[in-house]
Design a protein around this motif. Structure first.
Motif, mmCIF file in Angstrom:
data_model
loop_
_atom_site.group_PDB
_atom_site.id
_atom_site.type_symbol
_atom_site.label_atom_id
_atom_site.label_comp_id
_atom_site.label_asym_id
_atom_site.label_seq_id
_atom_site.Cartn_x
_atom_site.Cartn_y
_atom_site.Cartn_z
ATOM 1 N N THR A 10 0.825 -1.199 0.000
ATOM 2 C CA THR A 10 0.000 0.000 0.000
ATOM 3 C C THR A 10 0.869 1.263 0.000
ATOM 4 O O THR A 10 1.948 1.261 0.578
ATOM 5 C CB THR A 10 -0.951 0.021 1.222
ATOM 6 O OG1 THR A 10 -1.688 1.233 1.182
ATOM 7 C CG2 THR A 10 -0.212 -0.084 2.521
ATOM 8 N N PRO A 11 0.411 2.340 -0.623
ATOM 9 C CA PRO A 11 1.200 3.577 -0.585
ATOM 10 C C PRO A 11 1.108 4.281 0.773
ATOM 11 O O PRO A 11 1.834 5.216 1.036
ATOM 12 C CB PRO A 11 0.562 4.436 -1.681
ATOM 13 C CG PRO A 11 -0.834 3.938 -1.770
ATOM 14 C CD PRO A 11 -0.771 2.460 -1.456
ATOM 15 N N PHE A 12 0.211 3.819 1.642
ATOM 16 C CA PHE A 12 0.031 4.424 2.955
ATOM 17 C C PHE A 12 0.827 3.639 3.979
ATOM 18 O O PHE A 12 0.828 2.428 3.972
ATOM 19 C CB PHE A 12 -1.452 4.426 3.345
ATOM 20 C CG PHE A 12 -2.303 5.143 2.345
ATOM 21 C CD1 PHE A 12 -2.327 6.530 2.310
ATOM 22 C CD2 PHE A 12 -3.052 4.439 1.424
ATOM 23 C CE1 PHE A 12 -3.099 7.195 1.381
ATOM 24 C CE2 PHE A 12 -3.830 5.100 0.491
ATOM 25 C CZ PHE A 12 -3.849 6.476 0.467
ATOM 26 N N SER A 13 1.490 4.348 4.869
ATOM 27 C CA SER A 13 2.230 3.669 5.917
ATOM 28 C C SER A 13 1.504 3.856 7.241
ATOM 29 O O SER A 13 0.659 4.736 7.383
ATOM 30 C CB SER A 13 3.656 4.202 6.006
ATOM 31 O OG SER A 13 3.640 5.564 6.348
ATOM 32 N N GLN A 14 1.849 3.022 8.214
ATOM 33 C CA GLN A 14 1.255 3.091 9.544
ATOM 34 C C GLN A 14 1.714 4.373 10.233
ATOM 35 O O GLN A 14 2.883 4.716 10.193
ATOM 36 C CB GLN A 14 1.690 1.874 10.365
ATOM 37 C CG GLN A 14 1.224 1.881 11.789
ATOM 38 C CD GLN A 14 -0.274 1.786 11.922
ATOM 39 O OE1 GLN A 14 -0.872 0.831 11.457
ATOM 40 N NE2 GLN A 14 -0.891 2.773 12.537
ATOM 41 N N THR A 15 0.800 5.073 10.857
ATOM 42 C CA THR A 15 1.138 6.242 11.656
ATOM 43 C C THR A 15 1.393 5.785 13.083
ATOM 44 O O THR A 15 0.623 5.016 13.646
ATOM 45 C CB THR A 15 -0.019 7.263 11.649
ATOM 46 O OG1 THR A 15 -0.238 7.691 10.306
ATOM 47 C CG2 THR A 15 0.292 8.460 12.519
ATOM 48 N N PHE A 16 2.489 6.272 13.654
ATOM 49 C CA PHE A 16 2.815 5.969 15.042
ATOM 50 C C PHE A 16 2.912 7.267 15.830
ATOM 51 O O PHE A 16 3.354 8.292 15.316
ATOM 52 C CB PHE A 16 4.136 5.204 15.142
ATOM 53 C CG PHE A 16 4.063 3.810 14.591
ATOM 54 C CD1 PHE A 16 3.400 2.804 15.273
ATOM 55 C CD2 PHE A 16 4.675 3.510 13.390
ATOM 56 C CE1 PHE A 16 3.338 1.518 14.765
ATOM 57 C CE2 PHE A 16 4.623 2.223 12.874
ATOM 58 C CZ PHE A 16 3.951 1.230 13.565
ATOM 59 N N PHE A 17 2.526 7.187 17.108
ATOM 60 C CA PHE A 17 2.510 8.333 17.997
ATOM 61 C C PHE A 17 3.386 8.055 19.213
ATOM 62 O O PHE A 17 3.528 6.907 19.635
ATOM 63 C CB PHE A 17 1.084 8.604 18.507
ATOM 64 C CG PHE A 17 0.065 8.787 17.428
ATOM 65 C CD1 PHE A 17 -0.123 10.021 16.821
ATOM 66 C CD2 PHE A 17 -0.739 7.729 17.019
ATOM 67 C CE1 PHE A 17 -1.084 10.206 15.833
ATOM 68 C CE2 PHE A 17 -1.697 7.898 16.030
ATOM 69 C CZ PHE A 17 -1.870 9.127 15.438
ATOM 70 N N HIS A 18 3.940 9.115 19.784
ATOM 71 C CA HIS A 18 4.698 9.019 21.025
ATOM 72 C C HIS A 18 4.239 10.156 21.925
ATOM 73 O O HIS A 18 4.363 11.324 21.565
ATOM 74 C CB HIS A 18 6.203 9.129 20.747
ATOM 75 C CG HIS A 18 7.043 9.079 21.983
ATOM 76 N ND1 HIS A 18 7.352 7.899 22.618
ATOM 77 C CD2 HIS A 18 7.633 10.070 22.700
ATOM 78 C CE1 HIS A 18 8.105 8.162 23.665
ATOM 79 N NE2 HIS A 18 8.286 9.476 23.752
ATOM 80 N N GLY A 19 3.700 9.813 23.102
ATOM 81 C CA GLY A 19 3.245 10.811 24.056
ATOM 82 C C GLY A 19 4.303 11.075 25.106
ATOM 83 O O GLY A 19 4.895 10.143 25.648
ATOM 84 N N THR A 20 4.554 12.349 25.404
ATOM 85 C CA THR A 20 5.627 12.723 26.318
ATOM 86 C C THR A 20 5.420 14.154 26.811
ATOM 87 O O THR A 20 4.497 14.839 26.360
ATOM 88 C CB THR A 20 7.007 12.614 25.604
ATOM 89 O OG1 THR A 20 8.045 12.889 26.529
ATOM 90 C CG2 THR A 20 7.094 13.555 24.420
ATOM 91 N N LYS A 21 6.298 14.593 27.682
ATOM 92 C CA LYS A 21 6.348 16.002 28.069
ATOM 93 C C LYS A 21 7.633 16.642 27.567
ATOM 94 O O LYS A 21 7.914 17.786 27.879
ATOM 95 C CB LYS A 21 6.209 16.145 29.581
ATOM 96 C CG LYS A 21 4.797 15.807 30.060
ATOM 97 C CD LYS A 21 4.627 16.048 31.530
ATOM 98 C CE LYS A 21 3.191 15.682 31.931
ATOM 99 N NZ LYS A 21 3.046 15.615 33.368
ATOM 100 N N ALA A 22 8.410 15.904 26.799
ATOM 101 C CA ALA A 22 9.663 16.433 26.252
ATOM 102 C C ALA A 22 9.369 17.400 25.108
ATOM 103 O O ALA A 22 8.434 17.193 24.328
ATOM 104 C CB ALA A 22 10.532 15.289 25.751
ATOM 105 N N ASP A 23 10.173 18.443 25.011
ATOM 106 C CA ASP A 23 10.057 19.426 23.940
ATOM 107 C C ASP A 23 11.012 19.009 22.823
ATOM 108 O O ASP A 23 12.224 19.193 22.935
ATOM 109 C CB ASP A 23 10.408 20.816 24.472
ATOM 110 C CG ASP A 23 10.256 21.914 23.431
ATOM 111 O OD1 ASP A 23 9.646 21.662 22.367
ATOM 112 O OD2 ASP A 23 10.752 23.017 23.680
#
Length: 143
Positions: A10-23
């Motif tokens: 597929t031309p679409f890739s998986q989106t991944f997220f990372h939650g943090t308080k780092a800037d």
């Protein structure tokens, strides 16, 4: 067996997220070896990402520190695997789509508009984590 972040047809890739308080900035690498935001706050063997925004929101809300809660879009630079704390202990089958890796994640964007959990939900989650600690139940990721 197909790895979780292997290219597919597929031309679409998986989106991944990372939650943090780092800037962090675009292009920064999130790497293992720094003090963990969770558990015993010791040097982290793994770093974490999720394919659901809700799991990343929890990561940001539960992260240690005084910084602003942030959700970053990230690309893994190596293989990822299921987070055993969530998949084996709480959610068989990994419906939260939570993963860990020893390989860095590259920051490719930031989610600027998102809705956090209610103060009551966050308090209940934090209280639950304290209760687990009091019972001597440690993260599988700390071992």
């Amino acid at each position: 067996m197909k790895k979780l972040n292997e290219p597919s047809a597929t031309p679409f890739s998986q989106t991944f997220f990372h939650g943090t308080k780092a800037d962090l900035k675009l292009g920064d690498l999130i790497e293992a070896g720094f003090n963990s935001n969770f558990g015993q706050n010791k040097k982290a063997k793994y770093i974490f990402l999720a394919a659901t925004l809700d799991a990343a929101i929890w990561g940001a809300e539960l992260a240690l520190g005084e910084g602003r809660e942030r959700i970053y879009l990230v690309e893994p630079t190596g293989s990822i695997e299921n987070d055993p704390d969530l998949t084996d202990r709480k959610f068989p089958g990994n419906p939260t789509m939570s993963y860990r890796s020893i390989h860095a994640f590259k920051v490719v964007g930031e989610v600027s508009i998102w809705q956090g959990h209610s103060a009551e939900q966050v308090k209940a989650m934090k209280d639950g984590l304290v209760k687990l600690k009091e019972q001597g139940i440690e993260s599988l990721n700390d071992r």
